[in-house]
Structure formats: C-alpha cells, structure tokens
Scaffold this motif. Structure first.
Motif, mmCIF file in Angstrom:
data_model
loop_
_atom_site.group_PDB
_atom_site.id
_atom_site.type_symbol
_atom_site.label_atom_id
_atom_site.label_comp_id
_atom_site.label_asym_id
_atom_site.label_seq_id
_atom_site.Cartn_x
_atom_site.Cartn_y
_atom_site.Cartn_z
ATOM 1 N N LEU A 165 34.672 38.101 45.364
ATOM 2 C CA LEU A 165 35.916 38.043 46.426
ATOM 3 C C LEU A 165 35.681 38.401 47.963
ATOM 4 N N SER A 166 34.307 39.007 48.173
ATOM 5 C CA SER A 166 33.791 40.305 49.212
ATOM 6 C C SER A 166 32.549 38.796 49.439
ATOM 7 N N ASP A 167 32.248 39.121 51.053
ATOM 8 C CA ASP A 167 31.859 38.278 52.282
ATOM 9 C C ASP A 167 29.709 38.652 50.793
ATOM 10 N N LYS A 168 30.098 39.395 50.278
ATOM 11 C CA LYS A 168 28.485 39.983 49.732
ATOM 12 C C LYS A 168 27.970 38.659 48.432
ATOM 13 N N ALA A 169 29.262 38.053 48.313
ATOM 14 C CA ALA A 169 28.991 36.794 47.207
ATOM 15 C C ALA A 169 29.082 35.274 48.578
ATOM 16 N N SER A 170 28.875 35.932 49.090
ATOM 17 C CA SER A 170 29.230 34.471 50.260
ATOM 18 C C SER A 170 28.599 33.066 49.977
ATOM 19 N N PHE A 171 27.064 32.841 49.145
ATOM 20 C CA PHE A 171 26.488 32.170 48.604
ATOM 21 C C PHE A 171 27.182 31.473 47.301
ATOM 22 N N ILE A 172 27.917 32.326 46.976
ATOM 23 C CA ILE A 172 28.532 32.314 45.639
ATOM 24 C C ILE A 172 29.954 31.512 45.044
ATOM 25 N N THR A 173 29.418 30.259 45.007
ATOM 26 C CA THR A 173 31.580 29.194 44.831
ATOM 27 C C THR A 173 30.090 28.243 43.232
ATOM 28 N N GLY A 174 31.875 27.956 42.979
ATOM 29 C CA GLY A 174 31.914 27.102 42.015
ATOM 30 C C GLY A 174 31.521 27.801 39.746
ATOM 31 N N SER A 175 31.238 28.873 40.880
ATOM 32 C CA SER A 175 30.356 29.899 38.630
ATOM 33 C C SER A 175 31.382 30.182 38.246
ATOM 34 N N SER A 176 30.864 30.689 37.169
ATOM 35 C CA SER A 176 31.718 31.156 35.643
ATOM 36 C C SER A 176 30.874 32.317 35.390
ATOM 37 N N TYR A 177 31.641 33.534 35.167
ATOM 38 C CA TYR A 177 30.958 34.528 35.144
ATOM 39 C C TYR A 177 30.845 35.264 33.592
ATOM 40 N N THR A 178 31.235 35.889 32.508
ATOM 41 C CA THR A 178 31.138 36.384 31.682
ATOM 42 C C THR A 178 30.989 37.626 31.740
ATOM 43 N N VAL A 179 32.122 38.691 31.397
ATOM 44 C CA VAL A 179 32.842 40.332 31.220
ATOM 45 C C VAL A 179 32.785 39.953 29.986
#
Length: 266
Positions: free
Chosen positions: A244-258
């Motif tokens: 959600l933060s601006d540190k992830a500003s170039f991340i979109t459309g991705s799915s992450y497993t936890v």
C-alpha cells in the motif's frame, strides 16, 4: 519519514477479525490515523473504534456495518467514508468466506461464495477506483519524482494460484477470479496512478481456519510447509502495508504468496 502522507485515508473490508483486523492495526502502527473499517454487523465491529483508539489515541475510526455482497451496502459505506474523510487513498479487500463446494453441489451455496469472495471484491474495487479517479494525484513520500492516486490490495488465496484443493471448486474459482481481476484492473488503471496488487495467503490462523487446527490436519497439510507452522495474520499485514505504501510505487498487477513456502512444494 513516514511511508504514508499524514492525511492518508484507508478503507478495509473484513476488518473486524483475522487478516483485515491485523492490517488495520499494522496501518495504525505505520502512521495512518484515518481508517474506515467495514464488516458484517457484530459486537466486534462496534467495539473497534474504542479498542483501537486505546493504543492509537490520534486515530479517527469509522466502523461501518457492511455486507460486501450487497451493492447498496458498499455504496453507503463509500459515501460515509468520503463524507467523513473527504477521500480514499488506500483500500484493502479482505472480506471473504470459506467452505466446500463442488460443481455438482447446490447452486445456492455456490452463489453465496461467489457473491462474497468474488463479486464483493469487484464491487468494492469498482467503487473505490471511481472515488480515487476523482482525486488529485499526489507526490510520493519517498521523494521519487512520480505521482499516485492510490493503492489497492485484494486478499486472495494460495488456491487462486496453485493446485485446487479437494471439494473446493467454488472457492478456488472465486480466488482465481480475484487474481485475474487484480491483473486486469492494474493494467487499466495504472496509467491513472492507481496501483492494484493481490496477496495470496496460505494456511493462516484466523477464525475461518480455527476448526482446521487439529493434529490430524497439521500432520497432513502443515507438515508440508517448509517453515513447518501456521502463519499469523500479522505476517500478511506486514506485506499489505508495504504494498500500500509508496515504497512499492513500481509494483502493480502482482500476486504474492504468504504461505511459509507451501507453494514451492505443490
């Protein structure tokens, strides 16, 4: 410097328990003070404003009874959120239900799960995106020379990425739909400054999975997890806050497993 603008407004569905509640607490810890929390009517939801402001006195908390399968409920919650806070910058769609469902089962059971797990996410995302498009772009908190209108995180499931589970056709279908919707909407609204990502948890200890926490289940399933344990909702929340933060500003459309590494064993 905070990862979020001081006036940031976050909306979370499924916020009264489990992953949704963990994300609410994480965002408060990370400096967000304006939260709109949506869930089905319950004493737990009603108690949230008082409970959360004990630890975060500066927080402004809206607790809005909402059935995400009902368009009118979501529309009302969005309107009340904007009336109170004037905008929505972040949105997390964590409301969902579990259960079994095969292709030959009664249609009513399938329709309920689709209404909550898939259509509920679609309705929330649709209305949040419409609101974000009305808002001005903002500079990033990181200092990079780019703009943002907002960020969305959908909570999917490992079942939306990997092999199907027994008697789980309906659940698996809805979670694959959430992953697909995330990709498509990220492509459509990225040029407008809106990022959309998906988190796909594995076996996380929540109210939904409480009945599965038995020695037999642990022997059959959790023993296959490389980290050899259940996950905690807080471990999903850490990733959500980052995305959600601006540190992830170039991340979109991705799915992450936890998932403690479970996906690498399938």
């Amino acid at each position: 410097m905070s990862d979020f603008h001081p006036e940031t407004v976050a909306l979370i569905t499924g916020a009264a328990s489990g992953i949704g509640l963990a994300i609410a607490n994480r965002l408060l810890s990370d400096g967000i003070t304006n939260l709109s929390l949506l869930d089905l009517p319950s004493p737990s939801l009603s108690a949230l404003p008082e409970a959360l402001t004990k630890n975060f006195p500066a927080a402004r908390i809206l607790a809005l009874p909402t059935d995400v399968s009902q368009e009118r409920d979501i529309s009302s919650a969005i309107s009340l959120t904007v009336a109170e806070f004037h905008r929505i910058d972040l949105s997390v769609h964590a409301a969902g239900i579990g259960g079994h469902g095969m292709v030959m089962d009664e249609t009513s059971a399938m329709e309920k799960m689709v209404a909550v797990n898939l259509m509920g996410v679609w309705l929330c995302e649709s209305m949040v995106v419409k609101q974000m498009l009305l808002q001005e772009e903002r500079s990033l908190t990181t200092g990079l020379p780019y703009k943002t209108r907002g960020s969305i995180v959908n909570i999917g499931s490992l079942c939306g990425l990997s092999a199907a589970r027994p008697a789980g056709a309906t659940y698996v279908m809805t979670k694959h739909g959430v992953v697909g919707m995330t990709k498509a909407d990220a492509r459509d609204y990225g040029p407008k400054g809106i990022r959309i990502n998906c988190i796909c948890p594995g076996w996380i200890k929540t109210g939904m999975t409480a009945g599965l926490d038995t020695s037999g289940f642990t022997d059959q399933i959790i023993s296959r997890v490389p980290l050899a344990r259940w996950g905690a909702s807080e471990e999903v929340a850490y990733l959500a806050s980052f995305l959600l933060s601006d540190k992830a500003s170039f991340i979109t459309g991705s799915s992450y497993t936890v998932d403690g590494g479970l996906s690498v064993t399938v």
